[in-house]
Design an enzyme around this catalytic site. Structure first.
Site, mmCIF file in Angstrom:
data_model
loop_
_atom_site.group_PDB
_atom_site.id
_atom_site.type_symbol
_atom_site.label_atom_id
_atom_site.label_comp_id
_atom_site.label_asym_id
_atom_site.label_seq_id
_atom_site.Cartn_x
_atom_site.Cartn_y
_atom_site.Cartn_z
ATOM 1 N N HIS A 186 1.446 4.607 -2.730
ATOM 2 C CA HIS A 186 1.679 5.966 -2.544
ATOM 3 C C HIS A 186 2.883 6.586 -3.176
ATOM 4 C CE1 HIS A 186 -1.979 6.481 -0.336
ATOM 5 N NE2 HIS A 186 -1.509 5.731 0.673
ATOM 6 N N HIS A 240 0.731 -1.384 -0.071
ATOM 7 C CA HIS A 240 -0.087 0.241 0.142
ATOM 8 C C HIS A 240 0.857 1.287 -0.077
ATOM 9 C CE1 HIS A 240 -3.675 2.463 1.179
ATOM 10 N NE2 HIS A 240 -2.724 3.286 1.832
ATOM 11 N N GLU A 241 1.686 1.316 0.723
ATOM 12 C CA GLU A 241 2.805 2.634 0.804
ATOM 13 C C GLU A 241 3.649 2.653 -0.367
ATOM 14 O OE1 GLU A 241 1.713 4.460 3.209
ATOM 15 O OE2 GLU A 241 0.828 3.193 4.520
ATOM 16 N N HIS A 296 -5.265 7.407 -2.355
ATOM 17 C CA HIS A 296 -6.559 6.223 -1.688
ATOM 18 C C HIS A 296 -7.497 6.346 -2.660
ATOM 19 C CE1 HIS A 296 -4.842 7.131 2.301
ATOM 20 N NE2 HIS A 296 -4.355 5.988 2.432
#
EC number: 3.4.24.-
Length: 597
Positions: A305, A301-302, A311
């Site tokens: 980013h 997930h990071e 998101h």
């Protein structure tokens, strides 16, 4: 077999002139991370057009459906009008399964895996059958050519740099041997989730950060502070935010700020009782990420980013993500070449969240729970055989754009290159100083590579207390060196004089009011003027920042870093106040921070 097919094909074309466009092809798709049309896939969200291409130099699963599915079909791959490969297609009954024995992707598509060597810009695909004319002679029927939209080929290079803070070590947290890198099985799965040709996950040359304290910048209305355990942080993301800021400096001083190289830092720290404190989350952005050490859902997930992904749910609300509530409803199915299976956009039975998913997930028209994107709580939506869940197909456009806009260093010849998406090719590129040096020089690239360096990181508060001005422990590694300016050298200072020098905006962001002085063991000195200061934006010679004396404002705090050659041992590092540094420095410059080694 291949040679026989080629001979039959060419012989039939010559003798019977029957290679006409007689085969009716209904659909052609290629699968890498997702199964998409051969021409790629395009979205238009509020006049923002995004396009997903096939990634070059990566194997791709070819699917094709025909007007007559009962025939035996072959495909030929061409490049520059040369035949590079004939292959027999598997019939629809041999199409790979769906994860957890789910619904079949198709009952009509013939298929075959294409090797990565065949997936490149300029390739074209043709299909044919070999039949009989009724007189005992072979007849070849062929299709039109199909032209896959093959885009950039690139390797994602990712540094891993664990942070061991407040006494954390191999015994009381996790061993460095476990945290320093991503093993090959994880790497293989990540490649299937990310739109890239290859992935190199390597421990950073610094190896690890091991500090007993951490200087926190002003944040969320709290002043800067030195902390010695994780319980002292004022909010859950405070330490992680500080780690990202350190990573920014490391990327900059290694000359990687304009590259596509990523960096992820597992965070291992102790609480006030000397026990391991789980960070319970992560933070990422700008090619950097941090979180726990497990390299699971938080990690992917990071790093999403880090490649620019927001998101998904918030993006949907803003009209910049196409699928409801950040889900995969409408996204193309995925494909995992390692397991040779399709990944539906619905939860499989062995997924962690499958049991109670109907209470909170979107439901499709067959009563199945729709997966969420990795960027919207999707961890746990995958089959139990997988470590990571899926991104939406649309999110691959952001990842592809991340790489298109980067500068690449070619280690084979020591030159740089960039990607031209119009010509679909790399071109030689010479780094330049853009915007007259406002955001740095030489496109952020180094002047020397792969040499022994010391990485010097430091902090300073204009309001104190004194402990907020720190020189962190030295970090020695094999690294790169940026072009620097010495304030004791008048010739170099003439280059950056505001408005008149050759690089006239070098000090226009916040001034040039600080210098690092390094004393080596032979008593020689090195001075490096920093591109940091006390000034308002665009006021390098005058006004100080409005909140420079407010301890709760970022105006009063500075984090910086440099690399210097490690051909001599360092005895001392000092941070000096050198106001209007292009004028040189005095012998009695104020020492703001100092540390001997």
């Amino acid at each position: 077999m291949k040679l026989i097919l080629i001979l039959i094909f060419l012989f039939s074309c010559i003798l019977f002139i029957n290679c006409e466009n007689l085969i009716k092809v209904l659909d052609v798709r290629l699968a890498q991370t997702h199964v998409i049309p051969v021409e790629g896939k395009t979205w238009n969200l509020n006049n923002n057009i995004q396009h997903m291409s096939i990634v070059g130099n990566r194997r791709a699963f070819l699917l094709a459906s025909f007007d007559d599915p009962t025939q035996t079909y072959y495909t030929t791959i061409w490049f520059n009008d040369k035949l590079v490969g004939p292959l027999k297609l598997n019939d629809p009954s041999q199409l790979p399964p769906t994860e957890d024995k789910g619904e079949k992707y198709s009952t009509v598509h013939h298929s075959i895996m294409l090797s990565k060597e065949w997936v490149k810009v300029g390739m074209k695909i043709q299909f044919f059958t070999i039949g009989n004319d009724g007189n005992g002679s072979s007849v070849v029927k062929s299709s039109d050519f199909f032209y896959p939209d093959v885009g950039q080929d690139y390797t994602l290079k990712m540094w891993t740099l664990p942070f061991y803070l407040f006494g954390a070590n191999d015994t009381n947290t996790q061993p460095f041997s476990k945290t320093k890198g991503i093993d090959s099985e994880i790497t293989k799965e990540l490649i299937e989730k990310w739109s890239c040709s290859d992935l190199q996950a390597i421990n950073h040359p610094i190896q690890k950060i091991d500090w007993s304290y951490f200087v926190m910048e002003p944040r969320n209305g709290n002043p800067a502070m030195v902390i010695t355990n994780s319980d002292q942080k004022k909010d859950g993301y405070a330490i992680m935010s500080g780690v990202l800021n350190i990573l920014t400096q490391i990327r900059k001083v290694f000359g990687e700020s304009s590259s596509s190289i990523q960096i992820y830092s597992p965070l291992l720290h102790l609480d006030s009782k000397g026990k391991y404190a789980d960070p319970y989350g992560g933070l990422g952005g700008g090619s950097r990420g941090t979180g726990d050490y497990t390299y699971k859902g938080i990690f992917i997930h990071e790093q999403g980013h880090a490649m620019g992904l927001p998101h998904a749910g918030e993006a949907f609300d803003k009209g910049t993500f196409p699928y409801q509530k950040g889900s995969l409803s409408g996204s193309e199915w995925g494909f995992d070449a390692n397991h040779n299976e399709f990944l539906g956009n619905f939860l499989p039975p062995t997924a962690e969240y499958y049991r109670n998913c109907q209470k909170s997930f979107l439901i499709d028209n067959k009563g199945r729970c729709i997966k969420q994107s990795v960027m919207q709580g999707g961890a746990g939506d995958q089959s139990s055989k997988y470590r990571f869940s899926m991104f939406a197909d649309y999110e691959m456009t952001t990842i592809q754009n991340y790489f298109k806009n980067s500068i690449y260093y070619d280690e084979t010849n020591g030159t740089y290159k960039k990607w031209n998406d119009t010509s679909k090719s790399y071109y030689d590129y010479k780094p330049i100083t853009q915007n007259k040096g406002l955001w740095g020089i030489d496109d952020g690239t180094p002047i020397e590579r792969d040499i022994d360096v010391y990485t010097i990181l430091f902090t300073h508060s204009t309001v104190g207390p004194k402990e907020l001005s720190q020189i962190y422990p030295l970090l020695k590694s094999k690294g790169n060196l940026m072009r620097q300016f010495d304030p004791t050298n008048k010739t170099e200072m003439a280059i950056i004089i505001p408005n008149t020098g050759a690089i006239p905006w070098y000090c226009h962001d916040s001034g040039c009011d600080y210098t690092v002085r390094v004393t080596f063991d032979d008593n020689s000195l090195q001075h490096v003027l920093l591109q940091q200061g006390k000034r308002k934006y665009w006021k390098p010679m005058s006004d100080l920042k409005d909140n420079i004396m407010d301890p709760k404002s970022s105006d009063s705090f500075m984090l910086g870093g440099i690399n210097v050659k490690a051909n001599k041992k360092i005895n001392k590092v000092e941070l000096l106040e050198t106001l209007l540094g292009w004028n040189g420095i005095s012998n009695n410059a104020t020492v703001l921070a100092s540390k001997s080694f």
